[in-house]
Design a protein around this motif. Structure first.
Motif, PDB file in Angstrom:
ATOM      1  N   GLU A   1       7.698   1.035 -10.753  1.00  0.00           N
ATOM      2  CA  GLU A   1       9.068   0.523 -10.798  1.00  0.00           C
ATOM      3  C   GLU A   1       9.815   0.773  -9.491  1.00  0.00           C
ATOM      4  OE1 GLU A   1      10.582   2.443 -14.265  1.00  0.00           O
ATOM      5  OE2 GLU A   1       9.881   0.859 -15.642  1.00  0.00           O
ATOM      6  N   GLN A   2       9.246   1.610  -8.635  1.00  0.00           N
ATOM      7  CA  GLN A   2       9.824   1.861  -7.309  1.00  0.00           C
ATOM      8  C   GLN A   2       9.194   0.940  -6.262  1.00  0.00           C
ATOM      9  OE1 GLN A   2       9.988   6.127  -6.328  1.00  0.00           O
ATOM     10  NE2 GLN A   2       9.762   6.581  -8.517  1.00  0.00           N
ATOM     11  N   ASN A   3       8.572  -0.136  -6.747  1.00  0.00           N
ATOM     12  CA  ASN A   3       7.967  -1.153  -5.880  1.00  0.00           C
ATOM     13  C   ASN A   3       6.789  -0.597  -5.073  1.00  0.00           C
ATOM     14  OD1 ASN A   3       7.860  -3.868  -5.065  1.00  0.00           O
ATOM     15  ND2 ASN A   3       8.942  -3.408  -3.155  1.00  0.00           N
ATOM     16  N   LYS A   4       6.032   0.291  -5.701  1.00  0.00           N
ATOM     17  CA  LYS A   4       4.860   0.859  -5.045  1.00  0.00           C
ATOM     18  C   LYS A   4       3.582   0.217  -5.582  1.00  0.00           C
ATOM     19  CE  LYS A   4       6.934   5.432  -4.277  1.00  0.00           C
ATOM     20  NZ  LYS A   4       6.782   6.889  -4.546  1.00  0.00           N
ATOM     21  N   HIS A   5       2.540   0.290  -4.778  1.00  0.00           N
ATOM     22  CA  HIS A   5       1.223  -0.286  -5.086  1.00  0.00           C
ATOM     23  C   HIS A   5       0.311   0.848  -5.569  1.00  0.00           C
ATOM     24  CE1 HIS A   5      -2.045  -3.366  -3.982  1.00  0.00           C
ATOM     25  NE2 HIS A   5      -2.703  -2.314  -4.433  1.00  0.00           N
ATOM     26  N   LEU A   6      -0.257   0.690  -6.753  1.00  0.00           N
ATOM     27  CA  LEU A   6      -1.128   1.711  -7.339  1.00  0.00           C
ATOM     28  C   LEU A   6      -2.543   1.636  -6.773  1.00  0.00           C
ATOM     29  CD1 LEU A   6      -2.040   3.831  -9.486  1.00  0.00           C
ATOM     30  CD2 LEU A   6      -2.327   1.909 -11.083  1.00  0.00           C
ATOM     31  N   LEU A   7      -3.038   2.774  -6.301  1.00  0.00           N
ATOM     32  CA  LEU A   7      -4.458   2.949  -5.991  1.00  0.00           C
ATOM     33  C   LEU A   7      -5.034   3.791  -7.114  1.00  0.00           C
ATOM     34  CD1 LEU A   7      -4.281   3.820  -2.174  1.00  0.00           C
ATOM     35  CD2 LEU A   7      -4.825   1.603  -3.211  1.00  0.00           C
ATOM     36  N   LEU A   8      -5.890   3.182  -7.929  1.00  0.00           N
ATOM     37  CA  LEU A   8      -6.414   3.893  -9.101  1.00  0.00           C
ATOM     38  C   LEU A   8      -7.898   4.176  -8.934  1.00  0.00           C
ATOM     39  CD1 LEU A   8      -5.601   4.974 -11.937  1.00  0.00           C
ATOM     40  CD2 LEU A   8      -6.705   2.947 -12.843  1.00  0.00           C
ATOM     41  N   PHE A   9      -8.236   5.454  -8.969  1.00  0.00           N
ATOM     42  CA  PHE A   9      -9.622   5.896  -8.884  1.00  0.00           C
ATOM     43  C   PHE A   9     -10.206   5.912 -10.294  1.00  0.00           C
ATOM     44  CE2 PHE A   9     -12.499   9.805  -8.348  1.00  0.00           C
ATOM     45  CZ  PHE A   9     -13.574   9.035  -7.947  1.00  0.00           C
TER      46      PHE A   9
ATOM     47  N   SER B   1      -0.745  -1.986   5.789  1.00  0.00           N
ATOM     48  CA  SER B   1       0.291  -1.119   6.359  1.00  0.00           C
ATOM     49  C   SER B   1       1.687  -1.472   5.876  1.00  0.00           C
ATOM     50  CB  SER B   1       0.255  -1.192   7.891  1.00  0.00           C
ATOM     51  OG  SER B   1       0.463  -2.534   8.333  1.00  0.00           O
ATOM     52  N   ALA B   2       1.845  -2.683   5.317  1.00  0.00           N
ATOM     53  CA  ALA B   2       3.164  -3.101   4.826  1.00  0.00           C
ATOM     54  C   ALA B   2       3.446  -2.597   3.418  1.00  0.00           C
ATOM     55  CB  ALA B   2       3.274  -4.621   4.861  1.00  0.00           C
ATOM     56  N   GLU B   3       2.436  -2.055   2.743  1.00  0.00           N
ATOM     57  CA  GLU B   3       2.578  -1.592   1.372  1.00  0.00           C
ATOM     58  C   GLU B   3       2.928  -0.105   1.321  1.00  0.00           C
ATOM     59  OE1 GLU B   3       2.632  -3.103  -1.453  1.00  0.00           O
ATOM     60  OE2 GLU B   3       1.140  -4.681  -1.618  1.00  0.00           O
ATOM     61  N   THR B   4       3.614   0.290   0.257  1.00  0.00           N
ATOM     62  CA  THR B   4       3.815   1.699  -0.064  1.00  0.00           C
ATOM     63  C   THR B   4       2.938   2.013  -1.265  1.00  0.00           C
ATOM     64  OG1 THR B   4       6.105   1.661   0.717  1.00  0.00           O
ATOM     65  CG2 THR B   4       5.464   3.476  -0.744  1.00  0.00           C
TER      66      THR B   4
ATOM     67  N   ASP C   1      -1.118   8.022   4.621  1.00  0.00           N
ATOM     68  CA  ASP C   1       0.280   8.439   4.497  1.00  0.00           C
ATOM     69  C   ASP C   1       0.317   9.888   4.022  1.00  0.00           C
ATOM     70  OD1 ASP C   1       2.943   8.842   4.011  1.00  0.00           O
ATOM     71  OD2 ASP C   1       3.180   7.208   2.574  1.00  0.00           O
ATOM     72  N   ALA C   2       0.772  10.770   4.907  1.00  0.00           N
ATOM     73  CA  ALA C   2       0.810  12.192   4.562  1.00  0.00           C
ATOM     74  C   ALA C   2       1.780  12.481   3.432  1.00  0.00           C
ATOM     75  CB  ALA C   2       1.186  13.008   5.796  1.00  0.00           C
ATOM     76  N   ASP C   3       2.740  11.582   3.214  1.00  0.00           N
ATOM     77  CA  ASP C   3       3.741  11.782   2.175  1.00  0.00           C
ATOM     78  C   ASP C   3       3.486  10.916   0.938  1.00  0.00           C
ATOM     79  OD1 ASP C   3       5.236  13.612   3.743  1.00  0.00           O
ATOM     80  OD2 ASP C   3       6.103  11.942   4.859  1.00  0.00           O
TER      81      ASP C   3
END
Length: 287
Positions: free
Chosen positions: A113-121, A155-158, A184-186
């Motif tokens: 909901e914060q407009n982030k892209h999920l990386l799911l392992f 690089s444009a994605e969070t 991304d360290a954060d």
């Protein structure tokens, strides 16, 4: 020979809770209705066969059900769309989703909901994974670090990272370290791997160094059981994954002086005991 049974072998809290809810539904069913599970309640064929004998059917959620029918949502959870479709029907829903899976769904939804892209392992075809990604419109599922590296990062994605609750923690840690160092360290890292999974995996690693062979008991379609078998095999000892005592390679096991036995989180105690008893009876001078 000695048989060493893992302390963590067998049902986890989520599986035990799911079956308890299904048992309650079976014990006092409303009149003239059918009890369904949304997919297999857990990944164990022998348990599913017992419920089928009691009249419990399975549905995939795509076909309309009769008014009043009881639908028990599987321990792995279900995709959000199917949940909403069930709620729109006049059926009784019993949510037996594992609390750990439910928590992962909520955490993923909040980040998405914060407009982030999920990386799911996780395993992309696993029902739990299909449910988890339904809470994140933008998502990428990968099964290994190598697959993630080959996929590439925009690089444009969070991004944020999460895992199927039964994934291998050591592999997940390697993914996390790679992303923190190279992307991304954060980055937000959701620790969604279940503690029961972690404990089982750690015990298998420890036990594999104390025995000469390992027997892992559980459904062949059970992700957490397959990972226990993989960990045992990677330790370098003889390891076999069986669903029932009938599948035991007794001639091969007879060559070992100390055998370890564990089971996945969806394996009932009666199957574990049957395997243990079969080993003791077949190898009386050995076990």
């Amino acid at each position: 020979m000695e048989l060493v049974i893992a302390k963590t072998a067998g049902f986890c809290m989520g599986v035990d809770m799911a079956l308890h809810k299904l048992d309650n539904a079976v014990a006092a069913p409303p009149q003239d209705v059918t009890i369904y599970t949304l997919g297999p309640i857990i990944h164990n064929p022998q348990v599913l066969a017992r419920y089928k004998e009691q009249g419990v059917l399975q549905t995939d959620g795509t076909k309309p059900l009769k008014t009043g029918d009881v639908v028990v949502i599987r321990a792995h959870g279900i995709p959000r769309r199917i949940q909403l479709e069930l709620e729109a029907q006049n059926v009784t829903i019993v949510d037996a989703t594992c609390p750990k899976v439910k928590k992962a769904q909520i955490l993923i939804q909040r980040q998405a909901e914060q407009n982030k892209h999920l990386l799911l392992f996780g395993e992309r075809d696993h029902p739990e994974v299909q449910g988890l990604v339904s809470y994140a419109p933008r998502h990428t599922v990968f099964e290994t670090l190598e697959e993630l590296c080959a996929h590439g990062i925009d690089s444009a994605e969070t991004y944020f990272l999460a895992a199927q609750t039964t994934q291998d923690r050591e592999s997940f840690n390697a993914v996390r370290e790679y992303l923190i160092k190279h992307v991304d360290a954060d980055m937000t890292i959701l620790d969604t791997i279940c503690m029961a999974t972690k404990d089982r995996q750690e015990e298998v690693r420890e036990l594999s160094h104390k025995v000469q062979a390992m027997v892992i008991v559980g459904g062949k379609n059970s992700g957490n059981t397959r990972r226990l078998a993989q960990i045992a095999q990677e330790s370098g000892i003889f390891a076999v994954h069986v669903e029932t005592a009938e599948e035991l390679p007794l001639e091969e096991l007879a060559a070992f002086e100390r055998i370890g036995l564990t089971a996945g989180a969806s394996t009932p105690s009666w199957i574990i005991e049957d395997v243990a008893q079969t080993l003791r009876m077949a190898l009386p001078d050995k076990v």
